[in-house]
Write a protein that holds these residues in place. Structure first.
Motif, short mmCIF file in Angstrom:
data_model
loop_
_atom_site.label_atom_id
_atom_site.label_comp_id
_atom_site.label_asym_id
_atom_site.label_seq_id
_atom_site.Cartn_x
_atom_site.Cartn_y
_atom_site.Cartn_z
N GLU A 1 0.84 -1.20 0.00
CA GLU A 1 0.00 0.00 0.00
C GLU A 1 0.87 1.25 0.00
O GLU A 1 2.00 1.23 0.49
N SER A 2 0.32 2.33 -0.50
CA SER A 2 0.98 3.62 -0.42
C SER A 2 -0.08 4.71 -0.48
O SER A 2 -1.24 4.44 -0.82
N GLY A 3 0.33 5.93 -0.15
CA GLY A 3 -0.56 7.07 -0.28
C GLY A 3 -1.08 7.65 1.01
O GLY A 3 -1.78 8.66 1.01
N GLN B 1 0.67 -4.32 4.55
CA GLN B 1 1.28 -3.97 5.84
C GLN B 1 0.57 -2.80 6.51
O GLN B 1 0.79 -2.54 7.69
N GLY B 2 -0.26 -2.10 5.76
CA GLY B 2 -1.00 -0.97 6.31
C GLY B 2 -0.33 0.36 6.03
O GLY B 2 0.89 0.46 5.93
N THR B 3 -1.15 1.39 5.90
CA THR B 3 -0.65 2.75 5.70
C THR B 3 -1.46 3.69 6.59
O THR B 3 -2.69 3.59 6.66
N GLN B 4 -0.77 4.57 7.28
CA GLN B 4 -1.41 5.45 8.26
C GLN B 4 -2.07 6.64 7.56
O GLN B 4 -1.45 7.31 6.73
N VAL B 5 -3.30 6.88 7.91
CA VAL B 5 -4.03 8.08 7.48
C VAL B 5 -4.41 8.86 8.72
O VAL B 5 -5.08 8.33 9.62
N THR B 6 -3.98 10.10 8.78
CA THR B 6 -4.29 10.97 9.92
C THR B 6 -4.99 12.22 9.41
O THR B 6 -4.46 12.92 8.54
N VAL B 7 -6.18 12.46 9.93
CA VAL B 7 -6.95 13.64 9.55
C VAL B 7 -7.00 14.57 10.75
O VAL B 7 -7.64 14.28 11.76
N SER B 8 -6.31 15.69 10.61
CA SER B 8 -6.19 16.59 11.76
C SER B 8 -5.83 17.98 11.28
O SER B 8 -5.13 18.15 10.27
N CYS C 1 -4.95 -3.03 2.91
CA CYS C 1 -5.45 -3.59 1.67
C CYS C 1 -5.56 -5.11 1.83
O CYS C 1 -4.72 -5.74 2.48
N ASN C 2 -6.58 -5.66 1.23
CA ASN C 2 -6.79 -7.11 1.24
C ASN C 2 -7.16 -7.58 -0.15
O ASN C 2 -7.80 -6.84 -0.91
N ALA C 3 -6.74 -8.78 -0.49
CA ALA C 3 -7.11 -9.34 -1.79
C ALA C 3 -7.56 -10.78 -1.62
O ALA C 3 -7.13 -11.47 -0.69
#
Length: 121
Positions: free
Chosen positions: A6-8, A113-120, A96-98
């Motif tokens: 994952e990315s972004g 592996q996961g990607t962190q999203v922080t909304v602040s 993400c899962n497939a």
């Protein structure tokens, strides 16, 4: 073996947008479905959106109208999650899962592996 990358992810202000991408690679014979899940601190992992090879799409009620998942593309094996009008409560690690068949016709269910999203602000 199959890997999902994952990315972004990142930090964004409320009302902003982010696009996550997930690319599957490895021993893939047929991609059946892809999906996005998220886990906030202290909470269980929850479904965000899924899409199957037939075009069927499912969204969590909390993201309907704000998030868009791309269709399954067997040629690129990359899936996108466009996230608009982000809210602080969208803060989480996004996974993400497939679901796919390998060349030996084994049904696999790998995770990224996961990607962190922080909304602040």
């Amino acid at each position: 073996q199959v890997q999902l990358v994952e990315s972004g992810g990142g930090l964004v202000q409320p009302g902003g947008s982010l696009t996550l991408s997930c690319t599957a690679s490895g021993d893939i014979w047929r991609l059946i479905a892809m999906g996005w899940y998220r886990q906030a601190p202290g909470k269980e992992r929850e479904l965000v959106a899924t899409v199957n090879a037939g075009g069927g799409i499912n969204y969590a009620d909390t993201v309907k109208g704000r998030f868009t998942i791309s269709r399954v593309n067997p040629e690129t094996t990359t899936n996108y999650l466009q996230m608009n009008s982000l809210k602080p409560e969208d803060t989480a690690v996004y996974y993400c899962n497939a679901r796919l068949y390998s060349s030996s016709r084994a049904l696999l269910d790998p995770w990224g592996q996961g990607t962190q999203v922080t909304v602040s602000s």
